[in-house]
Scaffold this active site. Sequence first.
Site, PDB file in Angstrom:
ATOM      1  N   ASP A   1      -0.134  -7.455   6.965  1.00 42.33           N
ATOM      2  CA  ASP A   1      -1.269  -6.541   6.839  1.00 42.33           C
ATOM      3  C   ASP A   1      -2.444  -7.362   6.339  1.00 42.33           C
ATOM      4  O   ASP A   1      -2.482  -7.802   5.190  1.00 42.33           O
ATOM      5  CB  ASP A   1      -0.924  -5.414   5.864  1.00 42.33           C
ATOM      6  CG  ASP A   1      -2.023  -4.366   5.761  1.00 42.33           C
ATOM      7  OD1 ASP A   1      -3.197  -4.690   6.043  1.00 42.33           O
ATOM      8  OD2 ASP A   1      -1.710  -3.218   5.389  1.00 42.33           O
TER       9      ASP A   1
ATOM     10  N   TYR B   1       0.846  -1.190   0.000  1.00 41.75           N
ATOM     11  CA  TYR B   1       0.000   0.000   0.000  1.00 41.75           C
ATOM     12  C   TYR B   1       0.886   1.246   0.000  1.00 41.75           C
ATOM     13  O   TYR B   1       1.870   1.330   0.729  1.00 41.75           O
ATOM     14  CB  TYR B   1      -0.910  -0.029   1.224  1.00 41.75           C
ATOM     15  CG  TYR B   1      -1.573   1.284   1.555  1.00 41.75           C
ATOM     16  CD1 TYR B   1      -2.321   1.967   0.598  1.00 41.75           C
ATOM     17  CD2 TYR B   1      -1.455   1.848   2.822  1.00 41.75           C
ATOM     18  CE1 TYR B   1      -2.928   3.176   0.889  1.00 41.75           C
ATOM     19  CE2 TYR B   1      -2.063   3.051   3.133  1.00 41.75           C
ATOM     20  CZ  TYR B   1      -2.785   3.711   2.168  1.00 41.75           C
ATOM     21  OH  TYR B   1      -3.380   4.913   2.462  1.00 41.75           O
TER      22      TYR B   1
ATOM     23  N   LYS C   1     -11.571  -0.218   7.055  1.00 40.40           N
ATOM     24  CA  LYS C   1     -12.028  -0.973   5.900  1.00 40.40           C
ATOM     25  C   LYS C   1     -13.063  -2.024   6.308  1.00 40.40           C
ATOM     26  O   LYS C   1     -14.123  -1.684   6.809  1.00 40.40           O
ATOM     27  CB  LYS C   1     -10.824  -1.570   5.180  1.00 40.40           C
ATOM     28  CG  LYS C   1      -9.681  -0.580   4.939  1.00 40.40           C
ATOM     29  CD  LYS C   1     -10.095   0.653   4.177  1.00 40.40           C
ATOM     30  CE  LYS C   1      -8.932   1.493   3.659  1.00 40.40           C
ATOM     31  NZ  LYS C   1      -8.058   2.086   4.678  1.00 40.40           N
TER      32      LYS C   1
END
Length: 387
Positions: free
Chosen positions: A179, A106, A204
């Site tokens: 993650d 990310y 999220k």
Amino acid sequence: MTASENQGFNTRAVHAGQEFEPRTGAVVPPLHFSSTYAQDGIGGLRSGYEYGRGGNPTRDALQEQLAALELGTHAYSFSSGLAAEDALIRALTRPGDHIVLGNDAYGGTYRLISRVLGDWGIGNTPVDMANLDRVRHAVDAHKTRFVWVETPSNPLMKITDIVALADIAHDAGALLVVDNTFASPYLQNPLALGADVVVHSTTKYIGGHSDVVGGAVVVKDEELAEKIGFVQFAVGAVSGPMDAFLTTRGLKTLGVRMDRHSENGQAVAEWLLERPEVEAVLYPGLPTHPGHELAKRQMRKFGGMVSVQFKGGEAAARKVAESTSVFTLAESLGGIESLMNYPSEMTHASVKGTELAVPVNLLRLSCGIEDKEDLVADLDQAFSNIP
């Protein structure tokens, strides 16, 4: 009722940290806004509560819930996913240490590690996590403290072997950080596969309703937990009571939502696979995906995230992104509503020009819980606008 580690996921999601309020019997624990707590004499703390940064019953309930669902012993809730990552890195690394991370991480994570903590003396090497020899070489060549991986990765949807990476990290005296944001604890439990630390953007799937920002770190080692907990207290990027309450409320329905997200993601991916305008569909639930068999082993289902690349290049991707009505063009992912993202100019703009740069013909789809027929119909009409 209290949750037990022998109970199923959804039972733990509903009950972990959620004992009824004893005075009234309220089945939803009260939301505690107080910033400070009365003491029974100097140092006489009631249930250990003193000041809101150090502890809050609503945040503690969420942390118990997160630990139970990730099969950890300690969880820490932060004000954002990047705040969680920052606290983790500062708690467990020192200047001169090194992080090996995926070359499709990310963008915000890479920005934090390279541009913020890099100035503190933390080095990094991005590698293809699917190439275990390259990972092993990178770990051996440096004073590596963390091997850091996203699986599935954002936004290229690569699947990485958590068990194998744990072995490589541990052989070198490093820790494996996973993650788990895309999979969520419902679909994947990295700690049970050998990882040392799990991080989440709880914004999220865990929160799930696009109405709260947060992050989390989960571990099962007492020494690691003590160090992370100290930084959480000392630096103070904790989740506020309302944010913790909203995250807990979302987490209770994670299992049923992820079932629907996964069903819709599979349907959208299969539809995209048949379209002549499409160059590639990146979704681990497709047998054509190179990580499909591995995903079947370490995930329960394949999730709601789908990435797609277009033969028409950047122009086609942009046109579709700006032509949908059910899918909303926006940052973030994992909510009940379907979102579409153009990573090259949005979530991953900070890594343009690096080896982590995202292809300009790629769109990332976060498939919500709407009717799958409506998602496909929306994409179909958007595709008709491709020049």
